[in-house]
Enzyme design. Structure first.
Site, PDB file in Angstrom:
ATOM      1  N   GLY A  28       0.776  -1.233   0.000  1.00 19.29           N
ATOM      2  CA  GLY A  28       0.000   0.000   0.000  1.00 19.29           C
ATOM      3  C   GLY A  28       0.803   1.277   0.000  1.00 19.29           C
ATOM      4  O   GLY A  28       0.261   2.348   0.298  1.00 19.29           O
TER       5      GLY A  28
ATOM      6  N   LYS B  80       4.957  -8.095 -13.342  1.00 13.65           N
ATOM      7  CA  LYS B  80       4.512  -8.293 -11.960  1.00 13.65           C
ATOM      8  C   LYS B  80       4.633  -9.781 -11.685  1.00 13.65           C
ATOM      9  O   LYS B  80       3.856 -10.586 -12.207  1.00 13.65           O
ATOM     10  CB  LYS B  80       3.056  -7.823 -11.788  1.00 13.65           C
ATOM     11  CG  LYS B  80       2.495  -7.999 -10.383  1.00 13.65           C
ATOM     12  CD  LYS B  80       2.938  -6.894  -9.453  1.00 13.65           C
ATOM     13  CE  LYS B  80       2.239  -6.998  -8.090  1.00 13.65           C
ATOM     14  NZ  LYS B  80       2.583  -5.874  -7.210  1.00 13.65           N
TER      15      LYS B  80
END
Length: 209
Positions: A12, A37
């Site tokens: 985050g 990713k």
């Protein structure tokens, strides 16, 4: 050709937005860019993941997601909870090296913090960076505790022989958006979300084959 690993001090902190900002700046300079990713966690099948966000913001079309797990856990734990094989870090290394042959810049976005484990052997994104001899851009939170978290992350990088490229927090994305480097694209636009999702799914299938 250059490989840059975008790591974070935790979850985050804005790794995807910073990845998109770097990609958008490279695209604006007419460079070929690929984004990888290795593991997407906390997102279900068919939902938008981090590579979709990067693509919408930057316009990059070449994206790969090598593994997806629904639980918001470190990659190894998320794979175990889902009853799926973990991401193969050797496959990630091979893919990034192949992409670096045809792209000016390959961005590898980490999952969670620098030392979150990707497999049962304890491989981390720091190990991936060291194997690739890639520099690492560390994304940090602007909140309380950042100095300590950043120092620990940089110490861990140095201990593993990885090279830090610098540190960024979410303010870099605000500046990039203000300059117009980041673009919000609709799925129907050229370079929009649909091609990136297809590329990501091809990457997942190839990794699991």
């Amino acid at each position: 050709m250059s490989v840059l690993v975008v790591a974070g001090t935790g979850s985050g902190v804005g790794k995807s937005v910073v990845t998109a900002a770097v990609a958008a700046l490279a695209v604006a300079r007419k460079a070929e860019v690929a984004v990888v990713k290795a593991a997407q966690t906390g997102v279900g099948a068919g939902d938008d993941g981090d590579v979709d966000r990067v693509m919408r913001l930057s316009g990059v079309r070449t994206t790969f997601e090598l593994g997806r797990f629904p639980d918001a856990l470190p990659p190894a734990a998320a794979a175990r909870a889902a009853g799926l094989p973990p991401v193969s870090m050797s496959a990630a290394v091979t893919l990034v090296r192949e992409l670096s042959e045809s792209n000016r810049l390959v961005l590898v976005e980490g999952t969670g913090g620098l030392l979150d484990r990707y497999d049962e052997d304890g491989a981390t994104v720091a190990d991936l960076a060291r194997t690739l001899r890639a520099q690492v851009l560390v994304v940090v939170s602007p909140g309380a505790g950042t100095v300590n978290d950043t120092a620990l992350t940089l110490e861990a990088l140095a201990h593993r022989g990885a090279r830090p490229r610098g540190g960024r927090h979410r303010a870099v994305a605000r500046r990039a958006r203000a300059r117009g480097a980041l673009r919000r694209r609709r799925p129907g636009d050229a370079g929009g979300a649909a091609p990136g999702r297809r590329a990501a799914r091809r990457g997942r299938c190839a990794a699991r084959a």
